[in-house]
Motif scaffolding. Structure first.
Motif, mmCIF file in Angstrom:
data_model
loop_
_atom_site.group_PDB
_atom_site.id
_atom_site.type_symbol
_atom_site.label_atom_id
_atom_site.label_comp_id
_atom_site.label_asym_id
_atom_site.label_seq_id
_atom_site.Cartn_x
_atom_site.Cartn_y
_atom_site.Cartn_z
ATOM 1 N N ASN A 1 15.359 9.311 -1.906
ATOM 2 C CA ASN A 1 14.296 8.307 -1.985
ATOM 3 C C ASN A 1 13.384 8.550 -3.177
ATOM 4 N N VAL A 2 13.095 9.821 -3.441
ATOM 5 C CA VAL A 2 12.237 10.136 -4.586
ATOM 6 C C VAL A 2 12.900 9.633 -5.872
ATOM 7 N N ALA A 3 14.207 9.864 -5.994
ATOM 8 C CA ALA A 3 14.924 9.430 -7.197
ATOM 9 C C ALA A 3 14.962 7.907 -7.289
ATOM 10 N N THR A 4 15.255 7.235 -6.183
ATOM 11 C CA THR A 4 15.342 5.772 -6.188
ATOM 12 C C THR A 4 14.005 5.142 -6.553
ATOM 13 N N LEU A 5 12.938 5.647 -5.949
ATOM 14 C CA LEU A 5 11.624 5.050 -6.187
ATOM 15 C C LEU A 5 11.108 5.388 -7.588
ATOM 16 N N ALA A 6 11.420 6.582 -8.074
ATOM 17 C CA ALA A 6 11.027 6.936 -9.441
ATOM 18 C C ALA A 6 11.705 5.970 -10.417
ATOM 19 N N ASP A 7 12.957 5.657 -10.153
ATOM 20 C CA ASP A 7 13.702 4.719 -10.976
ATOM 21 C C ASP A 7 13.041 3.339 -10.943
ATOM 22 N N LYS A 8 12.577 2.954 -9.778
ATOM 23 C CA LYS A 8 11.928 1.646 -9.615
ATOM 24 C C LYS A 8 10.616 1.592 -10.398
ATOM 25 N N ILE A 9 9.882 2.695 -10.386
ATOM 26 C CA ILE A 9 8.622 2.733 -11.140
ATOM 27 C C ILE A 9 8.911 2.523 -12.624
ATOM 28 N N ILE A 10 9.958 3.155 -13.110
ATOM 29 C CA ILE A 10 10.271 3.068 -14.539
ATOM 30 C C ILE A 10 10.861 1.701 -14.899
ATOM 31 N N LYS A 11 11.766 1.222 -14.066
ATOM 32 C CA LYS A 11 12.463 -0.024 -14.414
ATOM 33 C C LYS A 11 11.838 -1.279 -13.832
ATOM 34 N N GLY A 12 11.000 -1.136 -12.797
ATOM 35 C CA GLY A 12 10.445 -2.303 -12.131
ATOM 36 C C GLY A 12 11.486 -2.955 -11.239
ATOM 37 N N SER B 1 0.855 -1.193 0.000
ATOM 38 C CA SER B 1 0.000 0.000 0.000
ATOM 39 C C SER B 1 0.890 1.241 0.000
ATOM 40 N N PHE B 2 0.346 2.347 -0.503
ATOM 41 C CA PHE B 2 1.122 3.584 -0.524
ATOM 42 C C PHE B 2 1.432 4.040 0.891
ATOM 43 N N LYS B 3 0.516 3.766 1.793
ATOM 44 C CA LYS B 3 0.742 4.115 3.190
ATOM 45 C C LYS B 3 1.989 3.388 3.727
ATOM 46 N N ASP B 4 2.108 2.113 3.404
ATOM 47 C CA ASP B 4 3.264 1.345 3.868
ATOM 48 C C ASP B 4 4.547 1.840 3.214
ATOM 49 N N ILE B 5 4.447 2.190 1.921
ATOM 50 C CA ILE B 5 5.630 2.716 1.233
ATOM 51 C C ILE B 5 6.048 4.032 1.886
ATOM 52 N N ALA B 6 5.055 4.880 2.175
ATOM 53 C CA ALA B 6 5.352 6.172 2.804
ATOM 54 C C ALA B 6 5.962 5.992 4.191
ATOM 55 N N ALA B 7 5.533 4.947 4.888
ATOM 56 C CA ALA B 7 6.070 4.706 6.225
ATOM 57 C C ALA B 7 7.516 4.215 6.153
ATOM 58 N N ALA C 1 7.387 10.316 -12.919
ATOM 59 C CA ALA C 1 7.558 9.271 -11.910
ATOM 60 C C ALA C 1 7.853 9.898 -10.552
ATOM 61 N N LYS C 2 8.639 10.968 -10.554
ATOM 62 C CA LYS C 2 8.949 11.650 -9.287
ATOM 63 C C LYS C 2 7.703 12.271 -8.671
ATOM 64 N N GLU C 3 6.856 12.853 -9.517
ATOM 65 C CA GLU C 3 5.588 13.393 -9.005
ATOM 66 C C GLU C 3 4.766 12.293 -8.339
ATOM 67 N N MET C 4 4.761 11.135 -8.994
ATOM 68 C CA MET C 4 4.008 10.011 -8.441
ATOM 69 C C MET C 4 4.569 9.626 -7.072
ATOM 70 N N VAL C 5 5.901 9.563 -6.994
ATOM 71 C CA VAL C 5 6.527 9.172 -5.729
ATOM 72 C C VAL C 5 6.204 10.202 -4.644
ATOM 73 N N ARG C 6 6.247 11.471 -4.987
ATOM 74 C CA ARG C 6 5.934 12.494 -3.979
ATOM 75 C C ARG C 6 4.514 12.323 -3.473
ATOM 76 N N TYR C 7 3.636 11.984 -4.388
ATOM 77 C CA TYR C 7 2.261 11.726 -3.951
ATOM 78 C C TYR C 7 2.218 10.494 -3.038
ATOM 79 N N ILE C 8 2.854 9.404 -3.493
ATOM 80 C CA ILE C 8 2.822 8.156 -2.706
ATOM 81 C C ILE C 8 3.372 8.397 -1.301
ATOM 82 N N LEU C 9 4.490 9.116 -1.220
ATOM 83 C CA LEU C 9 5.116 9.333 0.094
ATOM 84 C C LEU C 9 4.307 10.291 0.958
#
Ligand code: HEC
Length: 133
Positions: A90-101, A76-82, A122-130
């Motif tokens: 973290n934003v850069a790492t997770l954005a990379d993960k979204i793109i590359k899996g 869940s996004f809540k768990d990712i944010a936690a 992807a970074k916008e998405m991560v900022r939202y998720i976090l």
């Protein structure tokens, strides 16, 4: 594999808890019986401050595997944010993960790659998720 803190999120979202499987089923029935909360309540927990990332994700398939407060196929996004504080690294790492899996941070199930998503989106998405608490 590391066990994350999914259970409290599952309990609080009893209506959706089917996704959590196993031993929680009985509790779900009890809780579902005593609440009339509509499924739409899910969205009310999320502030619209990070609306752009949320919108971008609505155009993708993220919701197939992720929900805000309950584990589906992905965490869940809540768990990712936690797990990850919001900072540039973290934003850069997770954005990379979204793109590359990839897999291994939450279990063996891999996250699907999304090669078509621009890094900035992807970074916008991560900022939202976090921002999901
Ligand atoms: C096919 C299912 C699936 C789809 C579609 C999916 N994800 Fe995931 N996601 C996963 C799984 C499974 C994991 C856990 C991967 C792991 O263990 O490292 C995950 C992990 C993540 C993580 C945390 C990564 C980490 O390293 O901790 C983020 C952030 C994320 N997803 C965002 C997204 C976004 C944004 C989208 C839409 C563009 C998306 N996901 C679409 C399954 C999916």
């Amino acid at each position: 594999m590391k066990k994350q803190i999914w259970m409290p999120a599952c309990l609080s979202m009893a209506l959706f808890v089917a996704a959590c499987g196993g031993g929680e089923e009985k509790k779900t029935e009890e809780k579902a019986a005593e609440t009339t909360t509509a499924p739409a309540a899910d969205n009310s927990m999320v502030q619209d401050v990070k609306g752009k990332g949320k919108e971008l994700m609505a155009m993708q398939d993220c919701a197939t595997c992720h929900k805000e407060t309950e584990k589906v196929i992905g965490p869940s996004f809540k768990d990712i944010a936690a797990k990850y504080p919001e900072n540039d690294e973290n934003v850069a790492t997770l954005a990379d993960k979204i793109i590359k899996g990839g897999s291994g941070n939450w279990g063996e199930v891999p996250m699907a790659p999304h090669a078509g998503i621009p890094v900035d989106d992807a970074k916008e998405m991560v900022r939202y998720i976090l921002s999901v608490k």
